[in-house]
Design an enzyme around this catalytic site. Sequence first.
Site, PDB file in Angstrom:
ATOM      1  CB  THR A   1       2.049  -6.214  -4.906  1.00 58.24           C
ATOM      2  OG1 THR A   1       1.613  -4.728  -5.452  1.00 58.24           O
ATOM      3  CG2 THR A   1       0.643  -6.885  -4.010  1.00 58.24           C
TER       4      THR A   1
ATOM      5  N   GLY B   1     -11.438 -10.663 -21.039  1.00 61.80           N
ATOM      6  CA  GLY B   1     -10.854 -11.176 -19.929  1.00 61.80           C
ATOM      7  C   GLY B   1      -9.963 -10.314 -19.528  1.00 61.80           C
TER       8      GLY B   1
ATOM      9  CG  ASP C   1      16.076  -1.084 -12.695  1.00 60.32           C
ATOM     10  OD1 ASP C   1      14.708  -0.926 -12.592  1.00 60.32           O
ATOM     11  OD2 ASP C   1      16.430  -2.294 -13.130  1.00 60.32           O
TER      12      ASP C   1
ATOM     13  CB  CYS D   1      -0.945  -6.617 -10.640  1.00 60.49           C
ATOM     14  SG  CYS D   1       0.602  -5.757 -10.530  1.00 60.49           S
TER      15      CYS D   1
ATOM     16  CB  THR E   1       3.393 -16.093 -10.447  1.00 58.04           C
ATOM     17  OG1 THR E   1       2.372 -15.299 -10.176  1.00 58.04           O
ATOM     18  CG2 THR E   1       2.962 -17.505  -9.935  1.00 58.04           C
TER      19      THR E   1
ATOM     20  N   GLY F   1      14.256  -0.194  -8.287  1.00 56.80           N
ATOM     21  CA  GLY F   1      13.267  -0.335  -9.132  1.00 56.80           C
ATOM     22  C   GLY F   1      12.743   0.825  -9.717  1.00 56.80           C
TER      23      GLY F   1
ATOM     24  CG  LEU G   1       0.413   3.319 -10.209  1.00 57.55           C
ATOM     25  CD1 LEU G   1       0.366   2.542 -11.629  1.00 57.55           C
ATOM     26  CD2 LEU G   1       1.729   4.109 -10.283  1.00 57.55           C
ATOM     27  CB  ALA G   2      -4.999   1.459 -12.945  1.00 54.41           C
TER      28      ALA G   2
HETATM   29  P1  NAD Z   1       8.583  -3.874 -13.302  1.00 49.08           P
HETATM   30  O1  NAD Z   1       9.179  -5.170 -13.607  1.00 49.08           O
HETATM   31  O2  NAD Z   1       8.259  -2.832 -14.402  1.00 49.08           O
HETATM   32  O3  NAD Z   1       9.815  -3.003 -12.617  1.00 49.08           O
HETATM   33  C1  NAD Z   1      10.672  -3.569 -11.532  1.00 49.08           C
HETATM   34  C2  NAD Z   1      12.350  -3.092 -11.815  1.00 49.08           C
HETATM   35  O4  NAD Z   1      12.828  -3.535 -10.772  1.00 49.08           O
HETATM   36  C3  NAD Z   1      12.819  -3.807 -12.967  1.00 49.08           C
HETATM   37  O5  NAD Z   1      13.233  -2.673 -13.790  1.00 49.08           O
HETATM   38  C4  NAD Z   1      13.928  -4.489 -12.236  1.00 49.08           C
HETATM   39  O6  NAD Z   1      15.202  -4.550 -13.183  1.00 49.08           O
HETATM   40  C5  NAD Z   1      14.069  -3.995 -10.923  1.00 49.08           C
HETATM   41  N1  NAD Z   1      14.913  -4.922 -10.106  1.00 49.08           N
HETATM   42  C6  NAD Z   1      14.630  -6.137  -9.648  1.00 49.08           C
HETATM   43  N2  NAD Z   1      15.635  -6.402  -8.929  1.00 49.08           N
HETATM   44  C7  NAD Z   1      16.334  -5.476  -8.614  1.00 49.08           C
HETATM   45  C8  NAD Z   1      17.448  -5.121  -7.816  1.00 49.08           C
HETATM   46  N3  NAD Z   1      17.674  -6.192  -6.775  1.00 49.08           N
HETATM   47  N4  NAD Z   1      18.191  -4.190  -7.823  1.00 49.08           N
HETATM   48  C9  NAD Z   1      17.765  -3.041  -8.444  1.00 49.08           C
HETATM   49  N5  NAD Z   1      16.490  -3.263  -9.454  1.00 49.08           N
HETATM   50  C10 NAD Z   1      15.958  -4.316  -9.308  1.00 49.08           C
HETATM   51  O7  NAD Z   1       7.482  -4.177 -12.058  1.00 49.08           O
HETATM   52  P2  NAD Z   1       6.406  -3.105 -11.800  1.00 49.08           P
HETATM   53  O8  NAD Z   1       5.359  -3.256 -12.636  1.00 49.08           O
HETATM   54  O9  NAD Z   1       7.035  -1.652 -11.578  1.00 49.08           O
HETATM   55  O10 NAD Z   1       5.864  -3.709 -10.497  1.00 49.08           O
HETATM   56  C11 NAD Z   1       6.522  -3.334  -9.064  1.00 49.08           C
HETATM   57  C12 NAD Z   1       5.871  -3.804  -8.052  1.00 49.08           C
HETATM   58  O11 NAD Z   1       4.915  -2.827  -7.976  1.00 49.08           O
HETATM   59  C13 NAD Z   1       5.358  -5.233  -8.206  1.00 49.08           C
HETATM   60  O12 NAD Z   1       5.328  -5.958  -6.697  1.00 49.08           O
HETATM   61  C14 NAD Z   1       3.792  -5.006  -8.518  1.00 49.08           C
HETATM   62  O13 NAD Z   1       3.091  -6.086  -8.059  1.00 49.08           O
HETATM   63  C15 NAD Z   1       3.540  -3.623  -7.931  1.00 49.08           C
HETATM   64  N6  NAD Z   1       2.529  -2.989  -8.541  1.00 49.08           N
HETATM   65  C16 NAD Z   1       2.533  -2.806  -9.807  1.00 49.08           C
HETATM   66  C17 NAD Z   1       1.578  -1.806 -10.727  1.00 49.08           C
HETATM   67  C18 NAD Z   1       1.649  -1.580 -11.999  1.00 49.08           C
HETATM   68  O14 NAD Z   1       0.536  -0.977 -12.429  1.00 49.08           O
HETATM   69  N7  NAD Z   1       2.317  -2.323 -12.661  1.00 49.08           N
HETATM   70  C19 NAD Z   1       0.573  -1.353  -9.866  1.00 49.08           C
HETATM   71  C20 NAD Z   1       0.656  -1.447  -8.358  1.00 49.08           C
HETATM   72  C21 NAD Z   1       1.675  -2.166  -7.639  1.00 49.08           C
HETATM   73  C1  UGA Z   2      -4.963  -2.816 -11.625  1.00 48.37           C
HETATM   74  C2  UGA Z   2      -5.812  -1.938 -10.580  1.00 48.37           C
HETATM   75  O1  UGA Z   2      -6.487  -1.383 -11.140  1.00 48.37           O
HETATM   76  C3  UGA Z   2      -4.741  -0.960  -9.860  1.00 48.37           C
HETATM   77  O2  UGA Z   2      -5.503  -0.397  -8.856  1.00 48.37           O
HETATM   78  C4  UGA Z   2      -3.515  -1.638  -9.138  1.00 48.37           C
HETATM   79  O3  UGA Z   2      -2.661  -0.864  -8.512  1.00 48.37           O
HETATM   80  C5  UGA Z   2      -2.896  -2.309 -10.411  1.00 48.37           C
HETATM   81  O4  UGA Z   2      -3.718  -3.395 -10.806  1.00 48.37           O
HETATM   82  C6  UGA Z   2      -1.507  -3.379  -9.869  1.00 48.37           C
HETATM   83  O5  UGA Z   2      -1.599  -3.708  -8.597  1.00 48.37           O
HETATM   84  O6  UGA Z   2      -0.743  -3.582 -10.751  1.00 48.37           O
HETATM   85  P1  UGA Z   2      -4.005  -2.543 -14.124  1.00 48.37           P
HETATM   86  O7  UGA Z   2      -3.808  -3.888 -13.966  1.00 48.37           O
HETATM   87  O8  UGA Z   2      -2.990  -1.372 -14.370  1.00 48.37           O
HETATM   88  O9  UGA Z   2      -4.324  -1.718 -12.503  1.00 48.37           O
HETATM   89  O10 UGA Z   2      -5.345  -2.031 -14.697  1.00 48.37           O
HETATM   90  P2  UGA Z   2      -6.920  -2.077 -14.586  1.00 48.37           P
HETATM   91  O11 UGA Z   2      -7.615  -0.831 -15.302  1.00 48.37           O
HETATM   92  O12 UGA Z   2      -7.194  -2.408 -13.255  1.00 48.37           O
HETATM   93  O13 UGA Z   2      -7.308  -3.438 -15.753  1.00 48.37           O
HETATM   94  C7  UGA Z   2      -6.884  -4.708 -15.543  1.00 48.37           C
HETATM   95  C8  UGA Z   2      -7.440  -5.512 -16.713  1.00 48.37           C
HETATM   96  O14 UGA Z   2      -8.795  -5.497 -16.090  1.00 48.37           O
HETATM   97  C9  UGA Z   2      -7.219  -4.810 -18.032  1.00 48.37           C
HETATM   98  O15 UGA Z   2      -6.847  -5.984 -18.857  1.00 48.37           O
HETATM   99  C10 UGA Z   2      -8.742  -4.237 -18.192  1.00 48.37           C
HETATM  100  O16 UGA Z   2      -8.863  -4.329 -19.543  1.00 48.37           O
HETATM  101  C11 UGA Z   2      -9.620  -5.306 -17.604  1.00 48.37           C
HETATM  102  N1  UGA Z   2     -11.037  -4.685 -17.175  1.00 48.37           N
HETATM  103  C12 UGA Z   2     -10.885  -3.719 -16.331  1.00 48.37           C
HETATM  104  C13 UGA Z   2     -11.914  -5.140 -17.698  1.00 48.37           C
HETATM  105  O17 UGA Z   2     -12.029  -6.226 -18.561  1.00 48.37           O
HETATM  106  N2  UGA Z   2     -13.212  -4.814 -17.457  1.00 48.37           N
HETATM  107  C14 UGA Z   2     -13.149  -3.536 -16.597  1.00 48.37           C
HETATM  108  O18 UGA Z   2     -14.303  -2.965 -16.300  1.00 48.37           O
HETATM  109  C15 UGA Z   2     -12.363  -2.987 -15.884  1.00 48.37           C
END
Ligand code: NAD
Ligand code: UGA
Length: 463
Positions: free
Chosen positions: A133, A272, A35, A277, A95, A10, A164-165
């Site tokens: 997650t 909002g 990927d 996530c 979801t 991924g 990370l955010a």
């Molecule tokens: P993303 O959609 O950006 O990336 C996922 C990647 O996995 C895609 O490029 C997809 O092509 C690849 N993939 C899917 N199935 C595959 C397979 N079988 N083999 C190889 N590649 C495959 O997703 P993301 O935002 O990086 O999120 C990944 C996970 O991390 C989720 O569970 C998310 O909840 C969690 N997470 C995301 C954030 C964030 O800020 N985006 C922060 C913390 C945790």
């Molecule tokens: C969030 C969490 O902050 C990360 O710790 C987590 O790893 C990540 O989700 C995840 O699991 O994907 P992210 O969604 O990237 O990170 O960004 P945030 O800074 O949390 O903002 C989320 C949303 O809430 C944004 O739309 C932001 O504008 C909004 N927000 C945030 C508000 O409206 N008010 C605030 O005070 C803070």
Amino acid sequence: MKIKNICCIGAGYVGGPTMAVIAQKNPDIKVTVVDINAARIAAWNDKDLNKLPIYEPGLDKVVEEARNRNLFFSTDVDTAIEAADMIFISVNTPTKTYGQGKGMAADLKYIELCSRQIARVAKTDKIVVEKSTLPVRTAQAIKSILHNTGNGVQFQILSNPEFLAEGTAVQDLIAPDRVLIGGEQTKEGLEAIQALVDIYATWVPLENILTTNLWSSELSKLTANAFLAQRVSSINAMSELCEVTGADVNEVANAIGKDSRIGPKFLKASVGFGGSCFQKDILNLVYIAKSYGLNEVADYWEQVIIMNDYQKRRFASKIIQTLYNTISGKKIAFLGWAFKKDTNDTRESAAIYVADQLMEEQANIVVYDPKVTADQMQSDLNYLNTRTEEANATNLTTVLDPYEACKNAHAVAVLTEWDEFKTYDWQKIYDEMKKPAFVFDGRGILDQSTLESIGFHFYAIGK
Ligand code: NAD
Ligand code: UGA
């Protein structure tokens, strides 16, 4: 046990930046990010660092340092799995859109596919790390797939959720509040935990690396996101009460944030929360609670989503009402489409839903966002399935110049808190708009008194 070769499945918002930093900080470990999306891998390998598939401040420098030294991006998943002694699973867990748990549960099909691929390919013992997650107890399912191969290969499963955010990913990875590692509390499990601790310990202070059992680690990730989102919904709920009582939500947030038990962060009222996530993880939490029969727990957390949906609708309704209850044929400029500043990610962005509601009233929306492409905006709208693709393309257009977006508009709505919006020549914008000229600040970033002194009719959330 010293890890020499890491594979990450991924190459998305989490896999890419996380592995780039691990590789940067551990030059003696070979890190291969794989990927199935060939275009994404090609972009990670692009010589032009402006073409990396995701935009994160500072990421280009980290990739530049480590790429082709000990950081590699590839579509050859099998080879990378086979060579690795530690495999991170960092695929998407959206979801579910079908079947049981539709609209609530996490869709774990990509996780299961990865597990089966690892089971099929692995010929030597491996540590498998959940980076995505996941619902609490997913490690059990992964374990049962991996332990039934019959080929004698041993697997340890760890949970290492990512906090990370977006927009601050590199900063968050380089100086994390904590790293969380969960594993089995057996001799082998504890050794696996230690192997991962050693990787992070090359740059994270040991006191910031927490180790727990598997289920605490998995559940802590959902809990952290639920608590963060709940703060936003709580302050957004108060924003409406502020509007009807004459209180100012920024003053209220500041006042309560001074209490060290509450703290000042994550109290910014907004149109909002969005992002890939918060909603997905809370819905997942609600589903899990319901599946254990914990209906009061489920209802409690579901309210966070209900409030957030309401806040988006409330903002759109405010625009419609203020523009004399008729916006048919009116031009409304959107500043911002991303779900927050400093990212090109639009997943679940409030802008999508506000635009959709205004388009139902036949408004013409013209959007400027510094990082989001026109194609992305159209695909976000088309995904909602509210109207035809042609209608979306006609009623929402994208421009590359903010002044062009605002020219002849009846109203400007700020949907993302990009810093550059604050620096615009608002007098020029006013001069070129239809009068009366309205500004709806969904992010509380513009200076109300300055804009009102220019002549704008100004609405900010919570005031
Ligand atoms: P993303 O959609 O950006 O990336 C996922 C990647 O996995 C895609 O490029 C997809 O092509 C690849 N993939 C899917 N199935 C595959 C397979 N079988 N083999 C190889 N590649 C495959 O997703 P993301 O935002 O990086 O999120 C990944 C996970 O991390 C989720 O569970 C998310 O909840 C969690 N997470 C995301 C954030 C964030 O800020 N985006 C922060 C913390 C945790
Ligand atoms: C969030 C969490 O902050 C990360 O710790 C987590 O790893 C990540 O989700 C995840 O699991 O994907 P992210 O969604 O990237 O990170 O960004 P945030 O800074 O949390 O903002 C989320 C949303 O809430 C944004 O739309 C932001 O504008 C909004 N927000 C945030 C508000 O409206 N008010 C605030 O005070 C803070």
